[in-house]
Motif scaffolding. Structure first.
Motif, PDB file in Angstrom:
ATOM      1  N   GLN A 167      22.428  43.362 -40.586  1.00  0.00           N
ATOM      2  CA  GLN A 167      21.537  43.618 -39.445  1.00  0.00           C
ATOM      3  C   GLN A 167      20.156  43.014 -39.699  1.00  0.00           C
ATOM      4  OE1 GLN A 167      21.839  47.926 -39.087  1.00  0.00           O
ATOM      5  NE2 GLN A 167      23.458  47.704 -37.570  1.00  0.00           N
ATOM      6  N   THR A 168      20.129  41.709 -39.818  1.00  0.00           N
ATOM      7  CA  THR A 168      18.894  41.012 -40.190  1.00  0.00           C
ATOM      8  C   THR A 168      17.752  41.265 -39.206  1.00  0.00           C
ATOM      9  OG1 THR A 168      19.756  39.029 -39.078  1.00  0.00           O
ATOM     10  CG2 THR A 168      20.094  39.195 -41.464  1.00  0.00           C
ATOM     11  N   ALA A 169      18.067  41.417 -37.923  1.00  0.00           N
ATOM     12  CA  ALA A 169      17.004  41.665 -36.943  1.00  0.00           C
ATOM     13  C   ALA A 169      16.282  42.979 -37.238  1.00  0.00           C
ATOM     14  CB  ALA A 169      17.580  41.687 -35.531  1.00  0.00           C
ATOM     15  N   GLN A 170      17.012  43.960 -37.719  1.00  0.00           N
ATOM     16  CA  GLN A 170      16.385  45.238 -38.031  1.00  0.00           C
ATOM     17  C   GLN A 170      15.445  45.126 -39.231  1.00  0.00           C
ATOM     18  OE1 GLN A 170      16.442  47.967 -36.157  1.00  0.00           O
ATOM     19  NE2 GLN A 170      17.616  46.708 -34.727  1.00  0.00           N
ATOM     20  N   TRP A 171      15.747  44.226 -40.130  1.00  0.00           N
ATOM     21  CA  TRP A 171      14.831  43.980 -41.252  1.00  0.00           C
ATOM     22  C   TRP A 171      13.549  43.332 -40.737  1.00  0.00           C
ATOM     23  CZ3 TRP A 171      15.121  45.923 -46.012  1.00  0.00           C
ATOM     24  CH2 TRP A 171      16.362  46.377 -46.468  1.00  0.00           C
ATOM     25  N   ALA A 172      13.680  42.386 -39.812  1.00  0.00           N
ATOM     26  CA  ALA A 172      12.487  41.768 -39.228  1.00  0.00           C
ATOM     27  C   ALA A 172      11.655  42.807 -38.479  1.00  0.00           C
ATOM     28  CB  ALA A 172      12.894  40.635 -38.289  1.00  0.00           C
ATOM     29  N   ASN A 173      12.326  43.733 -37.845  1.00  0.00           N
ATOM     30  CA  ASN A 173      11.636  44.769 -37.079  1.00  0.00           C
ATOM     31  C   ASN A 173      10.774  45.674 -37.963  1.00  0.00           C
ATOM     32  OD1 ASN A 173      11.006  46.242 -34.708  1.00  0.00           O
ATOM     33  ND2 ASN A 173      12.589  47.746 -35.197  1.00  0.00           N
ATOM     34  N   GLU A 174      11.040  45.690 -39.257  1.00  0.00           N
ATOM     35  CA  GLU A 174      10.230  46.493 -40.177  1.00  0.00           C
ATOM     36  C   GLU A 174       8.761  46.058 -40.157  1.00  0.00           C
ATOM     37  OE1 GLU A 174      11.082  49.078 -42.020  1.00  0.00           O
ATOM     38  OE2 GLU A 174      13.248  49.077 -41.614  1.00  0.00           O
ATOM     39  N   PHE A 175       8.492  44.843 -39.678  1.00  0.00           N
ATOM     40  CA  PHE A 175       7.121  44.317 -39.690  1.00  0.00           C
ATOM     41  C   PHE A 175       6.478  44.347 -38.304  1.00  0.00           C
ATOM     42  CE2 PHE A 175       9.696  42.266 -42.965  1.00  0.00           C
ATOM     43  CZ  PHE A 175       9.003  42.646 -44.101  1.00  0.00           C
ATOM     44  N   SER A 176       7.197  44.858 -37.316  1.00  0.00           N
ATOM     45  CA  SER A 176       6.662  44.890 -35.954  1.00  0.00           C
ATOM     46  C   SER A 176       5.390  45.720 -35.850  1.00  0.00           C
ATOM     47  CB  SER A 176       7.723  45.427 -34.984  1.00  0.00           C
ATOM     48  OG  SER A 176       8.800  44.520 -34.845  1.00  0.00           O
ATOM     49  N   ASP A 177       5.360  46.864 -36.501  1.00  0.00           N
ATOM     50  CA  ASP A 177       4.187  47.743 -36.403  1.00  0.00           C
ATOM     51  C   ASP A 177       2.929  47.054 -36.912  1.00  0.00           C
ATOM     52  OD1 ASP A 177       5.729  49.698 -35.285  1.00  0.00           O
ATOM     53  OD2 ASP A 177       5.940  50.893 -37.119  1.00  0.00           O
ATOM     54  N   ALA A 178       3.055  46.353 -38.040  1.00  0.00           N
ATOM     55  CA  ALA A 178       1.892  45.650 -38.594  1.00  0.00           C
ATOM     56  C   ALA A 178       1.418  44.560 -37.642  1.00  0.00           C
ATOM     57  CB  ALA A 178       2.238  45.051 -39.956  1.00  0.00           C
ATOM     58  N   VAL A 179       2.355  43.893 -36.977  1.00  0.00           N
ATOM     59  CA  VAL A 179       1.990  42.840 -36.019  1.00  0.00           C
ATOM     60  C   VAL A 179       1.250  43.447 -34.830  1.00  0.00           C
ATOM     61  CG1 VAL A 179       2.912  41.132 -34.407  1.00  0.00           C
ATOM     62  CG2 VAL A 179       3.844  41.281 -36.729  1.00  0.00           C
ATOM     63  N   VAL A 180       1.771  44.540 -34.297  1.00  0.00           N
ATOM     64  CA  VAL A 180       1.142  45.186 -33.144  1.00  0.00           C
ATOM     65  C   VAL A 180      -0.288  45.630 -33.475  1.00  0.00           C
ATOM     66  CG1 VAL A 180       1.231  47.222 -31.651  1.00  0.00           C
ATOM     67  CG2 VAL A 180       3.310  45.917 -32.091  1.00  0.00           C
ATOM     68  N   GLN A 181      -0.474  46.126 -34.691  1.00  0.00           N
ATOM     69  CA  GLN A 181      -1.777  46.660 -35.089  1.00  0.00           C
ATOM     70  C   GLN A 181      -2.834  45.571 -35.315  1.00  0.00           C
ATOM     71  OE1 GLN A 181      -0.977  48.999 -38.588  1.00  0.00           O
ATOM     72  NE2 GLN A 181       0.395  50.405 -37.513  1.00  0.00           N
ATOM     73  N   THR A 182      -2.403  44.353 -35.599  1.00  0.00           N
ATOM     74  CA  THR A 182      -3.370  43.352 -36.057  1.00  0.00           C
ATOM     75  C   THR A 182      -3.428  42.066 -35.238  1.00  0.00           C
ATOM     76  OG1 THR A 182      -1.694  42.517 -37.602  1.00  0.00           O
ATOM     77  CG2 THR A 182      -3.236  44.157 -38.449  1.00  0.00           C
ATOM     78  N   VAL A 183      -2.415  41.778 -34.443  1.00  0.00           N
ATOM     79  CA  VAL A 183      -2.378  40.513 -33.701  1.00  0.00           C
ATOM     80  C   VAL A 183      -2.348  40.802 -32.199  1.00  0.00           C
ATOM     81  CG1 VAL A 183      -1.271  38.271 -33.464  1.00  0.00           C
ATOM     82  CG2 VAL A 183      -1.021  39.546 -35.599  1.00  0.00           C
ATOM     83  N   LYS A 184      -3.297  40.224 -31.472  1.00  0.00           N
ATOM     84  CA  LYS A 184      -3.372  40.444 -30.028  1.00  0.00           C
ATOM     85  C   LYS A 184      -2.217  39.748 -29.319  1.00  0.00           C
ATOM     86  CE  LYS A 184      -8.429  40.875 -29.787  1.00  0.00           C
ATOM     87  NZ  LYS A 184      -9.672  40.311 -29.183  1.00  0.00           N
ATOM     88  N   SER A 185      -1.839  40.312 -28.184  1.00  0.00           N
ATOM     89  CA  SER A 185      -0.794  39.706 -27.360  1.00  0.00           C
ATOM     90  C   SER A 185      -1.332  38.464 -26.660  1.00  0.00           C
ATOM     91  CB  SER A 185      -0.300  40.706 -26.317  1.00  0.00           C
ATOM     92  OG  SER A 185       0.257  41.845 -26.927  1.00  0.00           O
TER      93      SER A 185
END
Length: 213
Positions: A184-202
């Motif tokens: 489930q490689t996508a779920q491993w990538a999802n582990e970093f979603s929170d950090a992206v949301v907190q630091t990178v603007k849409s």
């Protein structure tokens, strides 16, 4: 006259006494042997317990102390600042995978476990394109499926050895590479979603329609 209060003591039959003695002598060694077998089975290092556990998919791999080889292209000042914020928010472990040193650019790169899962901030922003344009680097087909996970839109590429996930809805692109040996490689990538949301603007424009909520 029979003494009712003190009846005569009956002497044991020699044959019966001998048989009982032999039964006792046989029972003791048998019980001893059974006890030793039980102890041998449950004691550390005995019987099947002594077998070394075989390697399996759930057995954590030994993490080398050597840095993970990663490129660190030069970033402009704004991108560098954003990436520094990203890496500062990354966890020290991802599930049971410890963070590892990287060969270059720790302010924009990170790695975890063995084989390493890598995170690279400031990679070229992917663009949507037609399949007929030759599939240049960074080209995302118009019909590509987008993965929206925890508020981040990821474009996933299923490559032979590694699955690559790149953000499509952020001002600064972040890319996660997950070796195919992980489930489930996508779920491993999802582990970093929170950090992206907190630091990178849409991004305000150029976001694929598949990224819409």
């Amino acid at each position: 006259m029979v003494d009712v209060e003190n009846p005569p003591v009956k002497k044991p039959d020699p044959a019966t006494r001998g048989a009982a003695l032999w039964a006792t002598l046989i029972a003791v060694p048998v019980a001893l042997i059974v006890g030793l077998l039980v102890f041998w089975k449950i004691a550390p290092g005995g019987g099947d317990a002594a077998a070394e556990p075989s390697a399996s998919a759930t057995t954590p791999a030994v993490v080398p102390s050597t840095p993970v080889e990663m490129a660190a292209p030069k970033l402009d000042a704004k991108t560098k600042q954003v990436c520094l914020a990203v890496t500062s928010q990354l966890p020290t472990t991802v599930r049971d995978l410890p963070a590892r040193k990287v060969s270059a650019g720790p302010e924009q790169n990170a790695a975890y476990g063995e084989p390493p899962i890598t995170v690279a901030c400031g990679v070229p922003q992917p663009t949507m394109c037609e399949r007929t344009d030759g599939g240049h680097a960074g080209c995302v087909p118009l019909d590509a499926v987008m993965l929206r996970m925890n508020g981040v839109c990821w474009y996933g590429q299923d490559l032979p050895a590694t699955d690559v996930f790149t953000t499509m809805d952020r001002e600064v692109a972040v890319q996660v590479q997950v070796p195919g040996s992980y489930e489930q490689t996508a779920q491993w990538a999802n582990e970093f979603s929170d950090a992206v949301v907190q630091t990178v603007k849409s991004r305000t424009g150029g976001v694929p329609t598949g990224c819409s909520q």
